[in-house]
Every structure is written in structure tokens, then in C-alpha cells.
Enzyme design. Structure first.
Site, PDB file in Angstrom:
ATOM      1  N   GLN A  48     -14.880   9.093  -6.275  1.00 13.96           N
ATOM      2  CA  GLN A  48     -15.436   8.887  -5.401  1.00 13.96           C
ATOM      3  C   GLN A  48     -16.048   7.372  -4.900  1.00 13.96           C
ATOM      4  O   GLN A  48     -15.688   6.741  -6.327  1.00 13.96           O
ATOM      5  CB  GLN A  48     -16.999   9.630  -5.537  1.00 13.96           C
ATOM      6  CG  GLN A  48     -17.333  11.211  -5.750  1.00 13.96           C
ATOM      7  CD  GLN A  48     -18.553  11.633  -5.952  1.00 13.96           C
ATOM      8  OE1 GLN A  48     -19.151  12.085  -4.480  1.00 13.96           O
ATOM      9  NE2 GLN A  48     -18.893  12.640  -7.099  1.00 13.96           N
ATOM     10  N   CYS A  73     -11.038  26.026  -5.526  1.00 16.01           N
ATOM     11  CA  CYS A  73     -11.251  23.826  -5.655  1.00 16.01           C
ATOM     12  C   CYS A  73     -11.192  23.827  -4.265  1.00 16.01           C
ATOM     13  O   CYS A  73     -10.130  23.786  -3.300  1.00 16.01           O
ATOM     14  CB  CYS A  73     -10.333  23.772  -7.197  1.00 16.01           C
ATOM     15  SG  CYS A  73     -10.206  21.944  -6.629  1.00 16.01           S
ATOM     16  N   HIS A 105     -10.774  14.109  -9.799  1.00 13.82           N
ATOM     17  CA  HIS A 105     -10.681  12.904  -8.686  1.00 13.82           C
ATOM     18  C   HIS A 105     -12.547  12.222  -8.599  1.00 13.82           C
ATOM     19  O   HIS A 105     -12.729  12.396 -10.068  1.00 13.82           O
ATOM     20  CB  HIS A 105     -11.437  13.825  -7.279  1.00 13.82           C
ATOM     21  CG  HIS A 105     -13.107  14.322  -8.018  1.00 13.82           C
ATOM     22  ND1 HIS A 105     -13.106  15.067  -8.695  1.00 13.82           N
ATOM     23  CD2 HIS A 105     -14.031  14.090  -7.307  1.00 13.82           C
ATOM     24  CE1 HIS A 105     -14.571  15.670  -8.899  1.00 13.82           C
ATOM     25  NE2 HIS A 105     -15.319  14.972  -8.042  1.00 13.82           N
ATOM     26  N   HIS A 158     -11.214  18.905 -10.417  1.00 13.83           N
ATOM     27  CA  HIS A 158     -10.579  18.545  -9.734  1.00 13.83           C
ATOM     28  C   HIS A 158      -9.962  17.450 -10.498  1.00 13.83           C
ATOM     29  O   HIS A 158     -11.125  16.385  -9.752  1.00 13.83           O
ATOM     30  CB  HIS A 158      -9.586  19.314  -8.429  1.00 13.83           C
ATOM     31  CG  HIS A 158      -8.546  19.063  -8.154  1.00 13.83           C
ATOM     32  ND1 HIS A 158      -7.426  19.794  -8.177  1.00 13.83           N
ATOM     33  CD2 HIS A 158      -8.018  17.905  -7.600  1.00 13.83           C
ATOM     34  CE1 HIS A 158      -6.232  19.226  -6.957  1.00 13.83           C
ATOM     35  NE2 HIS A 158      -6.428  18.404  -7.216  1.00 13.83           N
ATOM     36  N   CYS A 168      -7.747  21.055  -4.585  1.00 14.85           N
ATOM     37  CA  CYS A 168      -6.128  22.183  -4.639  1.00 14.85           C
ATOM     38  C   CYS A 168      -5.884  21.982  -2.568  1.00 14.85           C
ATOM     39  O   CYS A 168      -6.289  21.348  -1.355  1.00 14.85           O
ATOM     40  CB  CYS A 168      -6.422  22.913  -4.599  1.00 14.85           C
ATOM     41  SG  CYS A 168      -6.695  23.011  -6.081  1.00 14.85           S
ATOM     42  N   HIS A 204      -4.434  20.206 -10.580  1.00 19.43           N
ATOM     43  CA  HIS A 204      -5.359  21.200 -10.740  1.00 19.43           C
ATOM     44  C   HIS A 204      -6.519  20.622 -12.261  1.00 19.43           C
ATOM     45  O   HIS A 204      -6.907  20.144 -12.217  1.00 19.43           O
ATOM     46  CB  HIS A 204      -6.268  22.443  -9.704  1.00 19.43           C
ATOM     47  CG  HIS A 204      -6.996  22.681  -9.781  1.00 19.43           C
ATOM     48  ND1 HIS A 204      -8.468  22.824  -9.546  1.00 19.43           N
ATOM     49  CD2 HIS A 204      -8.231  23.249 -11.822  1.00 19.43           C
ATOM     50  CE1 HIS A 204      -9.764  22.951 -10.203  1.00 19.43           C
ATOM     51  NE2 HIS A 204      -9.700  23.485 -11.469  1.00 19.43           N
TER      52      HIS A 204
END
Lengths: 352, 352
Positions: free
Chosen positions: A176, A73, A174, A172, A76, A121
Site C-alpha cells: 500500500q 479476491c 500487494h 493476494h 485478482c 493470487h
């Protein structure tokens, strides 16, 4: 607060990365020791003259990372000899320029950033503690402000997608941020409709809609200063809009305690989505704010959160009516969706 | 031609079904002997005030047939004791009211029809012979004309989706027709842009775009009276627009031989899509025509065909930028797509 708890560094290929910590005293000085090719995004903007809409052509993205194994990943922290996008061995919240951006570089301009919410994660936004929510809000606000100042940027779009069913390529936790060099068509359209309303009837259209929705029987949860409801004309099976009760155009317009309330309500809605079916629902969450330099009276801060899952084993696809004619068909009655969301989740109806 | 080669019947629940045959002399008198519940569609129209867009709520569709096994296909002819939507033991082309429509009935109005292109379950539009193409064109034209005359209908949308990757719930070769009780937002938007162009510069915007695209290096195939090209601002990885070279607003405006040319070019494009990857690409095909009673000078007949497959093993999803902001991101350079489509398919570049 923005002193010790925030640190900007450069990645090996020159991209900017910023650590936002829950508090001061964390060492984020690790250097990116990878040997990366130069960062040279090259997206193009092309105008569709028939709809007067910009389309982004980003052919260099075709070979981006697609669902890597957990031990590869890129989001991470760097640890145990493995080098990722984040040089530090641990982090709280981090934002950095996307290595495979849809926007950025000449000739199009603009910028795409990734926002990681935790270094764990297997976690999720819905599992973040209050303290982390505040750090995420600080990062979103900071990036909204800074990206709005970049030359040519006309709109900053903060969002989170979760679930491979909807094409999220990394698991993971997240989100944007896209900084567009144009006002995207949906945003332009909403401003146009709000302007017409103001000219014809006076006042703020979204404020009037929020007032009507609060009385519409589809409220999912309400706090002192925010309300979450399924809109009367929901496009998606389970779609929730979160609005401040007072007029605010952008995230930076909110006080810190207002931001905390918004973030907690967003987390509450995500937990309700998790409670809908036997397994977590994939979701998309979009933060609407005012265009850069736009008329703040026409824009209205809000979050739209929806899942394309219409039943435990069924996804709503965008079919011909949606993608060909622009007319959404929703198979779930918004009143039913609101009822299900009110009872879903461990926190119980109405609570945050 | 419309005499013996066409026959309208009623299904057991009162829905209308019409057989369109390749020629006269076929017995389509079989009765629907199923015991069906009454046909009572009940979709609603709801206005999204923030975007001034109609959304269709069709909660009764939630339990519609979803990818049945081939031997339970409702679009195969009735034969061997099995009773399907089509009472006859064989057919050429058939249109009928959708049993699980998104539109129809009070209060919304409108109508949804299914169009079957062949009684061969395992076939496809791309495999139809010329004679059948003419019959499909006749059915599409007939339905466009008749549905436009229904009270309240404002737009007739003819389309075909193929492939379960894009949510087509039935594999039998078929398309659909939606008769909307409003002008869908994409159509309204295109008319608005064309009107502005005519006022500011004079002439037909789509005609000007077609002229520019013919010289743009992205033509995939051209016949004497039609051209197929990847538009400069394509939204999808492989997207082809088919336009007549002369101005025509709707399918009924085309002469029979023009329709034959259009259909053959559409089939040619589908064959090229099949040649792109190791396996057939899922596709969506949309026929644009003038709104009912709309300004024929502003509308321009065209077909848009695209696949969301961007590589043999990758689909383009509508991500946040598309569904949240209305800004499409295309990972394939339109010039590359046109080049690949020119060489794809057994018929060779430029040929039909």
C-alpha cells in the site's frame, strides 16, 4: 518506457487505477463494468494535544472486506465473469485508490493506494523475478512523485504487510501507499533527532549509523551499494534495515540500477525470513523517505523489514511497555537474529 | 494499617514478595520450599540513535511461562502440595519480583513486579469488592513510592493487561509494575509537550484538556472528583481516559478517599467494557504518573483503558501506519464509542 508500458484508467466509481507493465504491448483497455456506489471517503484528522500527534478517524472503514475467499479476491484480475478491482483480464503491476481508505476526501485530505505486485493470487513478493522488481520500483517511484504533488500531501509512505497474523486482510501479493496530509510522528521525530545531530556534530546521522552498523557484526547481507543489517537496538525479534551506502533521501533519487539492487536485496531479506521457521513468517516492510518539501539532508532512504514472530509458534505482541510507555522490549538478541538470518534462505550467507 | 496488614518475605531464589491484606490477622508466614535456580536477570539497554529511544533487550525471557493450564497457574496460592510463586495458602493482594523480568540486574537496572489482585483464579478486577480495591490502591501506592527510591529508577509504570488476544500470558487476575532506569519515550514526549504549553500559554496542559473533554460530549462517567471520557483523538476503538478533576501528579498524591473513587471508576469502566460485546473484551490499562524527580507541574496522574476489539469478532491490529509511521487510525468514531460505553454495563449511564 513510461509510454506503452503504463496506462491510467478510471474505475466505475471514479477512482484512479494505473497499470505498470513489464514492457509495452499489453492491452489494458478493459472497462470497469461494476455498478459501484460513489467513492466518498470521509476520514477526519484529530489532534491529540497531550502528545501533539495527529490521529486519523476513519469510521467508514469498519465494514471493509476482511479475508475474502480466494475466488472472491478483489485484487485478482477480472476474468470468467468475475469483476474485481482490476478490470483487465491480466496485469503485471497495478496501483489504484483504496476503496476503503484511511485517508482521502474532505476534510482530511490525503490518499491511500493499493499496489498489486502480480496477478498470481498465490505468489509473493519474494517470488518475483528481476524484471518484475524493476516494474514495482517504477510504480513506487512514479507514485511517490505524483502523490507528493497532490495538494496538502506532506509524506508518502510505501509499505507492504504480509500475513493474517499481523492483520493483513487480503492474501493476494500487494502493498500500500499512504499519502499523509501531515508528517507522521515517527518521521517528524527522526528528522528532529537528525537535525539536532547535524547542529551539534555535523553531518548526516543515518549515514553515521550505517557506517557504525556495517562494522557492528550484525550485517545480514551486503551488495555493492546497499547493506542489510539487524540494528543494534532492534525493536522486533527479527528486524532488518536496508540502507544505501551513499546518502539518498528518496526512491526517486536512486538511479535505475540502484533501485534494482535495493529491490533484489529486499527480496533476499524476505527469502531469509521465509527460511527462519517451518512456515513463512508474517512481515511488515516500511520504506522511509524524505517528507514532501522536507530537508533532504535530514532524511535518509531506507527500508525496515521485520517479523513479529519470535519463535516458530510465538508472536511478539505489543504489550504495555510498548503501547503504553513507548519502550520496546525485544526477547531476541539482535546478534543472534543476525546470525540466524545470515544462514537462513537458500541463497546462502551474504549473497543476493 | 501498614503493620499487620502487610508482610514482606523472600522467595526461594531471593526475590522479594509482599502480602497486602484487606485487614490484619492473616498468617502469611509460609516459606517458599521450591528449589529454584538463582534469580539472575540480565537485560540490556540499547539506544536507537535514529529516534533517540531506549530499547530493552531481554533475551532470557524467550522461554517464559506461556498460558499454563489453570491447575499449573503460578499466581494461585500454594495449596494441596502444589507450590506456586505465592507460598501462602491464600492471599488478598500480593506483589513480587517477576521471575522473567524485562528489566533488572546489571547492567540495565530497573525492576519488574507482578501484582495479584485476588487468589481466585477465575475472578477479574471488575469483580473486586470495594474493600479489595482499597488494598490494591495501597499496594500500588506503596510500590510506586518504594520503587521510585531504588537507585537509577526514573519511571514507575503501573499497568494491567487482560486477555490472551493481546498477549497476556497468564489468566489469573493480575497486573504488573515496571520500574524503568530511563524515562520511556511516551512519557518524555508528554512532558516535552506540556512544558512547551506552559512556556507559551501558561498552566497545566492536561488540566486544560480535561476541562475541554468534560464539555466535549464524550464523557462516559463522572464522580465528584474524577471523570472518565473517550478522548477526542482516541487511538483505539474503545479508549477511556480517567482523570482527577484537580491537579495531581502521582498516586501517592491522592488521599485515601480519592484513591477509592479512582479505583471504583476504573472498575466501572471495565464493567462497561464487559458489556460492550457478547464476551469480555480484552483490555489494557495504563496508569500515568510523574517521572521520578520530574517536574510535578508537568505530569498529570491519569489512567488510560482501552480494548483493541473494534467489533464482536474483530480486533484492531497495529498496522503499518501505526507501527511504521506512528500515525494511528481509529475505525470507530470516538463519539459513538462514548455513547456505547455510556449505555453498556449493568450500572447504567453515568453511575459508578
Amino acid at each position: 518506457m513510461d509510454g506503452d508500458a503504463q496506462r491510467a484508467v478510471r474505475l466505475a466509481d471514479g477512482r484512479e487505477l494505473i497499470y505498470f507493465d513489464d514492457g509495452p504491448g499489453h492491452d489494458r483497455s478493459a472497462r470497469d463494468r461494476r455498478d459501484l456506489p460513489p467513492f466518498a471517503p470521509s476520514s477526519q484528522l484529530r489532534l491529540d494535544p497531550l502528545l501533539d500527534e495527529w490521529v486519523i478517524v476513519a469510521a467508514h472503514r469498519q465494514h471493509r472486506t476482511n479475508l475474502p475467499a480466494a475466488d472472491a479476491c478483489p485484487l485478482c484480475p477480472s476474468a470468467g465473469g468475475r469483476r474485481t478491482e482490476i478490470p483487465a483480464p491480466g496485469y503485471h503491476v497495478v496501483t489504484f485508490e483504496n476503496r476503503y481508505p484511511s485517508l482521502g476526501g474532505p476534510p482530511a485530505g490525503g490518499r491511500c493506494e493499493v499496489v498489486c505486485f502480480t496477478d498470481e493470487h498465490g505468489s509473493s513478493f519474494s517470488a518475483l523475478p528481476d524484471r518484475r522488481l524493476a516494474t514495482v520500483a517504477r510504480a513506487w517511484t512514479h507514485r511517490t512523485r505524483e502523490l507528493s504533488r497532490l495538494p496538502g500531501v506532506r509524506y508518502v509512505f510505501v509499505f507492504e504487510n504480509r500475513g493474517d497474523e499481523i492483520g493483513a486482510t487480503l492474501q493476494h501479493p500487494h502493498g500500500q501507499i499512504y499519502a499523509y496530509p501531515f508528517v507522521p510522528s515517527r518521521v517528524a521525530r527522526a528528522a528532529e533527532v537528525a537535525r539536532r545531530y547535524r547542529e551539534e556534530r555535523g553531518g548526516c546521522l543515518p549515514c553515521a549509523v550505517v557506517a557504525a552498523e556495517r562494522a557492528g557484526g550484525r550485517v545480514v547481507a551486503e551488495t555493492g551499494r546497499f547493506v542489510a543489517f539487524v540494528p543494534e537496538a532492534a525493536r522486533w525479534p527479527f528486524e532488518v534495515h536496508i540502507h544505501p551506502l551513499r546518502h539518498a533521501a528518496s526512491l526517486p533519487d536512486l538511479a535505475e540500477d540502484e533501485q534494482a539492487e535495493l529491490m533484489a536485496l529486499y527480496r533476499d531479506v524476505l527469502r531469509r525470513f521465509e527460511g527462519l521457521f517451518e512456515r513463512p513468517a508474517p512481515y511488515m516492510a516500511h520504506l522511509d523517505q524524505a517528507p514532501v518539501g522536507g530537508d533532504a539532508g535530514l532524511a535518509h532512504l531506507s527500508m525496515r523489514v521485520f517479523t513479529p514472530r519470535r519463535a516458530a509458534d510465538k508472536l511478539k505482541y505489543l504489550a504495555a511497555s510498548e503501547s503504553g510507555a513507548g519502550a520496546f522490549i525485544n526477547d531476541v538478541l539482535p546478534e543472534d537474529a543476525a546470525r540466524m538470518l545470515r544462514v537462513a534462505g537458500s541463497s546462502g550467507p551474504g549473497a543476493v
